[in-house]
Design a protein around this motif. Structure first.
Motif, PDB file in Angstrom:
ATOM      1  N   PHE A 155       0.827  -1.210   0.000  1.00  0.00           N
ATOM      2  CA  PHE A 155       0.000   0.000   0.000  1.00  0.00           C
ATOM      3  C   PHE A 155       0.864   1.265   0.000  1.00  0.00           C
ATOM      4  O   PHE A 155       0.529   2.252  -0.663  1.00  0.00           O
ATOM      5  N   GLU A 156       1.965   1.234   0.754  1.00  0.00           N
ATOM      6  CA  GLU A 156       2.845   2.398   0.789  1.00  0.00           C
ATOM      7  C   GLU A 156       3.464   2.661  -0.575  1.00  0.00           C
ATOM      8  O   GLU A 156       3.566   3.813  -1.016  1.00  0.00           O
ATOM      9  N   ALA A 157       3.884   1.574  -1.257  1.00  0.00           N
ATOM     10  CA  ALA A 157       4.451   1.746  -2.590  1.00  0.00           C
ATOM     11  C   ALA A 157       3.404   2.271  -3.563  1.00  0.00           C
ATOM     12  O   ALA A 157       3.699   3.107  -4.429  1.00  0.00           O
ATOM     13  N   ALA A 158       2.165   1.813  -3.421  1.00  0.00           N
ATOM     14  CA  ALA A 158       1.096   2.288  -4.298  1.00  0.00           C
ATOM     15  C   ALA A 158       0.798   3.764  -4.053  1.00  0.00           C
ATOM     16  O   ALA A 158       0.536   4.518  -5.002  1.00  0.00           O
ATOM     17  N   ARG A 159       0.843   4.202  -2.792  1.00  0.00           N
ATOM     18  CA  ARG A 159       0.618   5.620  -2.498  1.00  0.00           C
ATOM     19  C   ARG A 159       1.726   6.480  -3.096  1.00  0.00           C
ATOM     20  O   ARG A 159       1.466   7.572  -3.623  1.00  0.00           O
ATOM     21  N   VAL A 160       2.953   5.994  -3.019  1.00  0.00           N
ATOM     22  CA  VAL A 160       4.070   6.738  -3.600  1.00  0.00           C
ATOM     23  C   VAL A 160       3.900   6.882  -5.109  1.00  0.00           C
ATOM     24  O   VAL A 160       4.213   7.928  -5.696  1.00  0.00           O
ATOM     25  N   ASP A 161       3.359   5.832  -5.747  1.00  0.00           N
ATOM     26  CA  ASP A 161       3.139   5.868  -7.197  1.00  0.00           C
ATOM     27  C   ASP A 161       1.897   6.661  -7.577  1.00  0.00           C
ATOM     28  O   ASP A 161       1.577   6.774  -8.764  1.00  0.00           O
ATOM     29  N   GLY A 162       1.173   7.166  -6.577  1.00  0.00           N
ATOM     30  CA  GLY A 162       0.006   7.992  -6.862  1.00  0.00           C
ATOM     31  C   GLY A 162      -1.286   7.222  -7.052  1.00  0.00           C
ATOM     32  O   GLY A 162      -2.249   7.772  -7.618  1.00  0.00           O
ATOM     33  N   ALA A 163      -1.362   5.967  -6.588  1.00  0.00           N
ATOM     34  CA  ALA A 163      -2.585   5.176  -6.749  1.00  0.00           C
ATOM     35  C   ALA A 163      -3.680   5.694  -5.822  1.00  0.00           C
ATOM     36  O   ALA A 163      -3.424   6.049  -4.666  1.00  0.00           O
ATOM     37  N   THR A 164      -4.892   5.740  -6.325  1.00  0.00           N
ATOM     38  CA  THR A 164      -6.033   6.170  -5.524  1.00  0.00           C
ATOM     39  C   THR A 164      -6.514   5.025  -4.633  1.00  0.00           C
ATOM     40  O   THR A 164      -6.055   3.882  -4.753  1.00  0.00           O
ATOM     41  N   SER A 165      -7.445   5.328  -3.747  1.00  0.00           N
ATOM     42  CA  SER A 165      -7.993   4.289  -2.861  1.00  0.00           C
ATOM     43  C   SER A 165      -8.681   3.195  -3.665  1.00  0.00           C
ATOM     44  O   SER A 165      -8.550   2.005  -3.350  1.00  0.00           O
ATOM     45  N   ALA A 166      -9.419   3.585  -4.707  1.00  0.00           N
ATOM     46  CA  ALA A 166     -10.095   2.592  -5.534  1.00  0.00           C
ATOM     47  C   ALA A 166      -9.088   1.709  -6.264  1.00  0.00           C
ATOM     48  O   ALA A 166      -9.290   0.489  -6.404  1.00  0.00           O
ATOM     49  N   GLN A 167      -7.986   2.295  -6.730  1.00  0.00           N
ATOM     50  CA  GLN A 167      -6.971   1.508  -7.421  1.00  0.00           C
ATOM     51  C   GLN A 167      -6.255   0.562  -6.462  1.00  0.00           C
ATOM     52  O   GLN A 167      -5.941  -0.575  -6.834  1.00  0.00           O
ATOM     53  N   ARG A 168      -5.995   1.016  -5.234  1.00  0.00           N
ATOM     54  CA  ARG A 168      -5.368   0.125  -4.250  1.00  0.00           C
ATOM     55  C   ARG A 168      -6.293  -1.034  -3.906  1.00  0.00           C
ATOM     56  O   ARG A 168      -5.839  -2.166  -3.721  1.00  0.00           O
ATOM     57  N   LEU A 169      -7.597  -0.761  -3.835  1.00  0.00           N
ATOM     58  CA  LEU A 169      -8.557  -1.827  -3.567  1.00  0.00           C
ATOM     59  C   LEU A 169      -8.589  -2.831  -4.707  1.00  0.00           C
ATOM     60  O   LEU A 169      -8.598  -4.053  -4.482  1.00  0.00           O
ATOM     61  N   ARG A 170      -8.572  -2.329  -5.943  1.00  0.00           N
ATOM     62  CA  ARG A 170      -8.707  -3.199  -7.107  1.00  0.00           C
ATOM     63  C   ARG A 170      -7.456  -4.014  -7.386  1.00  0.00           C
ATOM     64  O   ARG A 170      -7.534  -5.208  -7.679  1.00  0.00           O
ATOM     65  N   TYR A 171      -6.295  -3.383  -7.278  1.00  0.00           N
ATOM     66  CA  TYR A 171      -5.067  -4.036  -7.727  1.00  0.00           C
ATOM     67  C   TYR A 171      -4.238  -4.650  -6.592  1.00  0.00           C
ATOM     68  O   TYR A 171      -3.310  -5.413  -6.867  1.00  0.00           O
ATOM     69  N   ILE A 172      -4.558  -4.326  -5.346  1.00  0.00           N
ATOM     70  CA  ILE A 172      -3.802  -4.901  -4.234  1.00  0.00           C
ATOM     71  C   ILE A 172      -4.703  -5.741  -3.331  1.00  0.00           C
ATOM     72  O   ILE A 172      -4.469  -6.931  -3.138  1.00  0.00           O
ATOM     73  N   THR A 173      -5.754  -5.086  -2.785  1.00  0.00           N
ATOM     74  CA  THR A 173      -6.581  -5.770  -1.793  1.00  0.00           C
ATOM     75  C   THR A 173      -7.326  -6.960  -2.390  1.00  0.00           C
ATOM     76  O   THR A 173      -7.254  -8.080  -1.859  1.00  0.00           O
ATOM     77  N   LEU A 174      -8.048  -6.743  -3.476  1.00  0.00           N
ATOM     78  CA  LEU A 174      -8.866  -7.823  -4.041  1.00  0.00           C
ATOM     79  C   LEU A 174      -8.042  -9.025  -4.490  1.00  0.00           C
ATOM     80  O   LEU A 174      -8.391 -10.170  -4.166  1.00  0.00           O
ATOM     81  N   PRO A 175      -6.941  -8.844  -5.239  1.00  0.00           N
ATOM     82  CA  PRO A 175      -6.158 -10.029  -5.635  1.00  0.00           C
ATOM     83  C   PRO A 175      -5.576 -10.797  -4.454  1.00  0.00           C
ATOM     84  O   PRO A 175      -5.549 -12.035  -4.465  1.00  0.00           O
ATOM     85  N   LEU A 176      -5.100 -10.086  -3.423  1.00  0.00           N
ATOM     86  CA  LEU A 176      -4.485 -10.749  -2.281  1.00  0.00           C
ATOM     87  C   LEU A 176      -5.516 -11.285  -1.290  1.00  0.00           C
ATOM     88  O   LEU A 176      -5.146 -11.946  -0.317  1.00  0.00           O
ATOM     89  N   MET A 177      -6.790 -10.997  -1.539  1.00  0.00           N
ATOM     90  CA  MET A 177      -7.853 -11.503  -0.671  1.00  0.00           C
ATOM     91  C   MET A 177      -8.510 -12.758  -1.226  1.00  0.00           C
ATOM     92  O   MET A 177      -9.538 -13.188  -0.719  1.00  0.00           O
ATOM     93  N   ARG A 178      -7.942 -13.339  -2.260  1.00  0.00           N
ATOM     94  CA  ARG A 178      -8.570 -14.524  -2.858  1.00  0.00           C
ATOM     95  C   ARG A 178      -8.708 -15.690  -1.882  1.00  0.00           C
ATOM     96  O   ARG A 178      -9.747 -16.366  -1.877  1.00  0.00           O
ATOM     97  N   PRO A 179      -7.699 -15.997  -1.046  1.00  0.00           N
ATOM     98  CA  PRO A 179      -7.922 -17.095  -0.083  1.00  0.00           C
ATOM     99  C   PRO A 179      -9.088 -16.824   0.860  1.00  0.00           C
ATOM    100  O   PRO A 179      -9.887 -17.732   1.141  1.00  0.00           O
ATOM    101  N   ALA A 180      -9.201 -15.591   1.353  1.00  0.00           N
ATOM    102  CA  ALA A 180     -10.318 -15.254   2.236  1.00  0.00           C
ATOM    103  C   ALA A 180     -11.639 -15.338   1.492  1.00  0.00           C
ATOM    104  O   ALA A 180     -12.644 -15.818   2.029  1.00  0.00           O
ATOM    105  N   THR A 181     -11.662 -14.873   0.241  1.00  0.00           N
ATOM    106  CA  THR A 181     -12.883 -14.934  -0.558  1.00  0.00           C
ATOM    107  C   THR A 181     -13.308 -16.379  -0.786  1.00  0.00           C
ATOM    108  O   THR A 181     -14.491 -16.716  -0.686  1.00  0.00           O
ATOM    109  N   ALA A 182     -12.356 -17.251  -1.089  1.00  0.00           N
ATOM    110  CA  ALA A 182     -12.674 -18.664  -1.287  1.00  0.00           C
ATOM    111  C   ALA A 182     -13.263 -19.272  -0.020  1.00  0.00           C
ATOM    112  O   ALA A 182     -14.237 -20.040  -0.071  1.00  0.00           O
TER     113      ALA A 182
END
Length: 299
Positions: free
Chosen positions: A195-222
């Motif tokens: 998340f810190e690297a994404a903020r440095v790159d200028g990613a918005t909250s929606a982009q962090r949710l889409r490209y970081i949180t959702l992919p890494l939450m696949r085990p929890a989603t399953a």
């Protein structure tokens, strides 16, 4: 000149071996066998018999033939899958959104987590009775609140087109806390460096949710999908407490059809129904579980 010999690193074992002796698993194995294996075997046996307290009579597949000739079985099957898919889908979506909200920097975060999880601890029958009173079309608090805004509240549990959906919404209210807890554990496990690297790159909250949180939450989603869908397909207690399959048979599920057969004294027939429900859930969930886990392995 002499050379110093270095010790060779120990070879890794190819197979993973448990550090605990086999007898360590014996208590859990006994409990699992008594509470699950033995009743399952007994259900399969009694499904092929006509039985009561006085004795049993083997009748082959007659119970299964009679069960599938049940006039409202097809509607019960449709309602079962509608209920299971609706409740599990809403728990996945709402649980994820609540987890993201409850892991953000908000005031009283711990208190709000407790509030969300509290309905999971309440008795299902108690929840059903409470919401039956709240959703009463005449004196229910829900319709009275809608009346304050000039809205004529429907018959939540008496309208054939709304009864099953109303119970499903109550199920989501009660069970979304567990889904949220699983998702919170998944969010907390994500390294903050991403998340810190994404903020440095200028990613918005929606982009962090889409490209970081959702992919890494696949085990929890399953995990949420499997647990909530199994619970939805096997659901009985909340439906029976709120509608008993009514009005008519419009909110009947397979489990309530089975219970009505048991109430009528057809114990062998209800045992056959339990076997059918077990096979339906297994046939639906085993491939889904394998597919979800396979995606994790492929990654």
């Amino acid at each position: 000149m002499a050379t110093t010999a270095t010790a060779a690193p120990p070879r890794r074992r190819r197979g993973h071996r448990s550090h605990y002796p086999l007898w360590f698993y014996l208590p859990a194995g006994v409990v699992y066998g008594v509470l699950f294996i033995a009743p399952t075997i007994a259900s399969f046996y009694f499904a092929f018999t006509r039985w009561n307290l006085s004795g049993t009579e083997f009748i082959g597949f007659e119970n299964f033939a009679l069960f599938f000739s049940e006039p409202y079985l097809f509607q019960g099957l449709v309602n079962t899958f509608v209920y299971g898919v609706l409740t599990s889908g809403l728990k996945v979506v709402l649980g994820l959104l609540l987890a993201v909200f409850l892991t953000s920097q908000i005031i009283a975060r711990g208190y709000l987590r407790s509030v969300v999880f509290f309905p999971t601890l309440v008795s299902t029958v108690g929840v059903g009775i409470t919401f039956t009173v709240l959703m009463d079309p005449g004196d229910g608090l829900v319709n009275q609140a809608l009346a304050l805004f000039g809205v004529d509240g429907p018959g939540w549990l008496t309208d054939p087109s709304l009864a099953l959906i109303s119970v499903a919404l109550v199920d989501v209210w009660k069970g979304v806390g567990l889904a949220t807890l699983i998702y919170i554990a998944g969010v907390v496990a994500i390294p903050q460096e991403y998340f810190e690297a994404a903020r440095v790159d200028g990613a918005t909250s929606a982009q962090r949710l889409r490209y970081i949180t959702l992919p890494l939450m696949r085990p929890a989603t399953a995990t949420v999908i499997v647990l909530s869908l199994i619970g939805g397909l096997r659901s009985f207690d909340l439906i029976w407490a709120m509608t008993q399959g009514g009005p008519g048979f419009t909110s009947d599920v397979v489990a309530s059809v089975i219970f009505k057969q048991y109430q009528a004294g057809f114990w062998g027939l209800s045992s056959a129904g339990n076997v059918v429900l077990f096979l339906i859930v297994a046939a639906f969930m085993v491939p889904l579980y394998w597919k979800l886990n396979r995606k994790e392995v492929d990654r």
